[in-house]
Design a protein around this motif. Structure first.
Motif, PDB file in Angstrom:
ATOM      1  N   THR A   1     -11.496  -4.710   0.856  1.00 27.41           N
ATOM      2  CA  THR A   1     -11.381  -4.995  -0.603  1.00 27.41           C
ATOM      3  C   THR A   1     -11.423  -3.392  -1.172  1.00 27.41           C
ATOM      4  O   THR A   1     -11.232  -3.202  -2.414  1.00 27.41           O
ATOM      5  N   ASP A   2     -12.098  -2.501  -0.282  1.00 25.15           N
ATOM      6  CA  ASP A   2     -12.250  -0.987  -0.922  1.00 25.15           C
ATOM      7  C   ASP A   2     -10.726  -0.395  -1.058  1.00 25.15           C
ATOM      8  O   ASP A   2     -10.786   0.957  -1.784  1.00 25.15           O
ATOM      9  N   ILE A   3     -10.009  -0.847  -0.318  1.00 23.49           N
ATOM     10  CA  ILE A   3      -8.501  -0.245  -0.407  1.00 23.49           C
ATOM     11  C   ILE A   3      -7.570  -1.020  -0.884  1.00 23.49           C
ATOM     12  O   ILE A   3      -7.380  -2.171  -0.756  1.00 23.49           O
ATOM     13  N   ASP A   4      -6.579  -0.344  -1.628  1.00 23.06           N
ATOM     14  CA  ASP A   4      -5.362  -1.080  -2.111  1.00 23.06           C
ATOM     15  C   ASP A   4      -4.516  -1.566  -0.864  1.00 23.06           C
ATOM     16  O   ASP A   4      -4.516  -1.082   0.155  1.00 23.06           O
ATOM     17  N   GLY A   5      -3.738  -2.820  -1.107  1.00 23.61           N
ATOM     18  CA  GLY A   5      -2.621  -3.364  -0.228  1.00 23.61           C
ATOM     19  C   GLY A   5      -1.472  -2.512  -0.151  1.00 23.61           C
ATOM     20  O   GLY A   5      -1.025  -1.619  -0.958  1.00 23.61           O
ATOM     21  N   ILE A   6      -0.625  -2.997   0.801  1.00 19.86           N
ATOM     22  CA  ILE A   6       0.705  -2.202   0.797  1.00 19.86           C
ATOM     23  C   ILE A   6       1.671  -2.959  -0.253  1.00 19.86           C
ATOM     24  O   ILE A   6       1.532  -3.878  -0.795  1.00 19.86           O
TER      25      ILE A   6
END
Length: 154
Positions: A34-39
């Motif tokens: 959840t710390d990084i955005d998805g593609i």
């Protein structure tokens, strides 16, 4: 986001045509954590076809149909995309065919030539055969033997 537009000839015309365009954007809210955005996936689809009717009773048709899907992936700027498995690629199918029909029956004979580009480049061929016949007032017997590319996208 999804948008779709196209133009096609009316059913039963001597020269038939079809041109469809579709754009679809799919975004994942989160990446692997959840710390990084998805593609983000952008999918562009084009369907096109042309056919001509001929024969003494216009009961025969020859045509060419094509479909193309292009997948474009965008990764968040703070991650490296090398290990995530999604690479830009193209799927394309070309299907020439011949169809003949009579009172209560029709047969379509064709072939599908399919290609996938990118890291998993492949070429496929499959039959494109359809038949149907009326066997009673409310009953139709039909047979389909065909193949297609099933997309494995995000």
């Amino acid at each position: 986001i999804n948008g779709y537009a196209g133009v096609k000839s009316k059913e039963g015309t001597t020269v038939g045509y079809l041109m469809d365009f579709e754009f679809n954007r799919f975004t994942q809210k989160y990446g692997w954590v959840t710390d990084i955005d998805g593609i983000q996936e952008n999918k562009i689809t084009i369907n096109a076809g042309i056919s001509g009717r001929f024969g003494n009773e216009n009961n025969q048709t020859a045509g060419l149909y094509g479909k193309m899907n292009y997948f474009n992936y965008k990764y968040p700027s703070d991650i490296n995309d090398t290990g995530l498995g999604y690479q830009n690629y193209l799927e394309a199918t070309i299907s020439p065919y011949y169809q003949i029909q009579g009172d209560g029956w029709k047969v379509l004979l064709g072939v599908n030539a399919m290609i996938i580009t990118g890291d998993s480049s492949k070429f496929f061929a499959s039959p494109n055969i359809e038949a149907e016949a009326k066997i009673a007032d409310k009953t139709v017997f039909y047979l389909n033997a065909t193949g297609e590319i099933q997309s494995n996208d995000a």
